[in-house]
Design a protein around this motif. Structure first.
Motif, short mmCIF file in Angstrom:
data_model
loop_
_atom_site.label_atom_id
_atom_site.label_comp_id
_atom_site.label_asym_id
_atom_site.label_seq_id
_atom_site.Cartn_x
_atom_site.Cartn_y
_atom_site.Cartn_z
N UNK A 4 26.24 4.66 6.74
CA UNK A 4 26.54 5.64 7.79
C UNK A 4 25.51 6.78 7.78
N UNK A 5 25.14 7.27 6.64
CA UNK A 5 24.16 8.34 6.53
C UNK A 5 22.77 7.89 7.00
N UNK A 6 22.40 6.64 6.67
CA UNK A 6 21.11 6.11 7.08
C UNK A 6 21.05 5.98 8.60
N UNK A 7 22.11 5.48 9.20
CA UNK A 7 22.15 5.34 10.65
C UNK A 7 22.09 6.71 11.32
N UNK A 8 22.82 7.68 10.79
CA UNK A 8 22.78 9.04 11.35
C UNK A 8 21.39 9.66 11.24
N UNK A 9 20.70 9.42 10.13
CA UNK A 9 19.36 9.96 9.95
C UNK A 9 18.39 9.36 10.98
N UNK A 10 18.46 8.05 11.19
CA UNK A 10 17.58 7.38 12.15
C UNK A 10 17.89 7.86 13.57
#
Length: 93
Positions: A4-10
């Motif tokens: 979830x954090x990786x998707x939000x960062x992208x």
């Protein structure tokens, strides 16, 4: 880091790039609104007559016909001077 954090960062990076490019395009468009083009284009349609039924070309021709002959001689003299200057520059208009 979870998924979830990786998707939000992208998504955050993509959105920032999109917004930045949109703001840049808007600023560029706004900066060219007040500028006039350097070239003048010929009219695409024939000149409309004014309320008296005379086009602007006819009006200027009538005005030139009413001018004194001295002004015609002056125009010819100026034209000759300009042609002589152009000849000394190498024929460039």
């Amino acid at each position: 880091m979870n998924l979830n954090q990786i998707i939000n960062m992208i998504l955050r990076q993509v959105m920032h790039r999109l917004i930045r490019s949109g703001v840049n395009a808007g600023i560029n468009a706004a900066s060219t609104l007040g500028k006039k083009s350097g070239r003048s284009t010929p009219p695409s349609r024939p000149m409309a007559a004014d309320r008296y039924g005379v086009t602007s070309d006819e009006a200027t021709q009538d005005e030139m016909a009413q001018q004194s002959p001295a002004s015609a001689e002056e125009r010819d003299r100026i034209r000759q001077i300009r042609q002589a200057r152009r000849a000394t520059r190498g024929g460039k208009p």
